[in-house]
Design a protein around this motif. Structure first.
Motif, mmCIF file in Angstrom:
data_model
loop_
_atom_site.group_PDB
_atom_site.id
_atom_site.type_symbol
_atom_site.label_atom_id
_atom_site.label_comp_id
_atom_site.label_asym_id
_atom_site.label_seq_id
_atom_site.Cartn_x
_atom_site.Cartn_y
_atom_site.Cartn_z
ATOM 1 N N THR A 1 37.059 35.799 43.644
ATOM 2 C CA THR A 1 38.462 36.063 43.932
ATOM 3 C C THR A 1 38.841 37.363 43.247
ATOM 4 O OG1 THR A 1 38.937 33.691 43.986
ATOM 5 C CG2 THR A 1 40.820 35.165 43.747
ATOM 6 N N THR B 1 34.286 29.698 40.061
ATOM 7 C CA THR B 1 34.771 30.871 40.794
ATOM 8 C C THR B 1 34.824 32.066 39.856
ATOM 9 O OG1 THR B 1 36.532 31.754 42.197
ATOM 10 C CG2 THR B 1 37.213 30.311 40.437
ATOM 11 N N ASP C 1 36.660 35.239 38.945
ATOM 12 C CA ASP C 1 37.956 35.881 39.148
ATOM 13 C C ASP C 1 37.936 37.293 38.593
ATOM 14 O OD1 ASP C 1 39.099 33.623 40.334
ATOM 15 O OD2 ASP C 1 39.673 32.796 38.398
ATOM 16 N N GLN D 1 39.466 36.571 48.744
ATOM 17 C CA GLN D 1 38.556 35.529 48.267
ATOM 18 C C GLN D 1 37.429 35.364 49.270
ATOM 19 O OE1 GLN D 1 39.779 31.252 47.939
ATOM 20 N NE2 GLN D 1 39.424 31.681 45.773
#
Length: 146
Positions: A46, A119, A121, A82
């Motif tokens: 992301t 994830t 980021d 994303q």
């Protein structure tokens, strides 16, 4: 079935799996409990636009797997890009005004499978592109503008 449809189906299955993992993790009372990895084969990246002048940023990412070129994306201030992709290596180029970060390692499996197991980021701001370490809960990688 086309490759795009297969990738869409995989992304939906991964999202559904992630949602059920999130629900079970939410039941744990400890805030420090780490979420399980998305899967041994897939990762999520992301990238959030947080530049101070509320301008769009340009992002172009290339993954060395099933989706080699993820295309060029213009991301508005406060919005994000994303992508779910096969765990391997992802390079991204970022542009804001007359500044650029070229081919930064947005995801490197050997480095990131442990620092961001769920994830990865990244935040783009006036100083550059910053990677957040989920486990340490802090920014641990910075690629400055050039």
């Amino acid at each position: 079935m086309s490759r795009t449809k297969i990738h869409l189906i995989v992304a939906i299955l991964v999202f559904a799996s992630a949602s059920s993992s999130k629900a079970s993790t939410a039941l744990q009372s400890s805030e420090s409990a780490a979420r399980p990895p998305l899967s041994p084969y897939w990762a999520i990246i992301t990238i959030i636009n947080n530049v101070p002048d509320h301008a769009d940023i340009l992002i172009h990412c290339i993954a060395q797997a099933a989706l080699p070129d993820l295309g060029v994306h213009f991301v508005k201030y406060g919005q994000h890009f994303q992508q779910t992709f096969r765990r391997t290596h992802m390079l991204c180029t970022y542009r804001w005004r007359n500044k650029q970060v070229t081919m930064s390692d947005a995801y490197v499996e050997a480095r990131d499978v442990h620092r961001c197991p769920y994830t990865c980021d990244w935040t783009v701001d006036e100083t550059g592109v910053h990677g957040y370490n989920e486990l340490a809960r802090k920014v641990d990688i910075t690629f400055p503008w050039r």
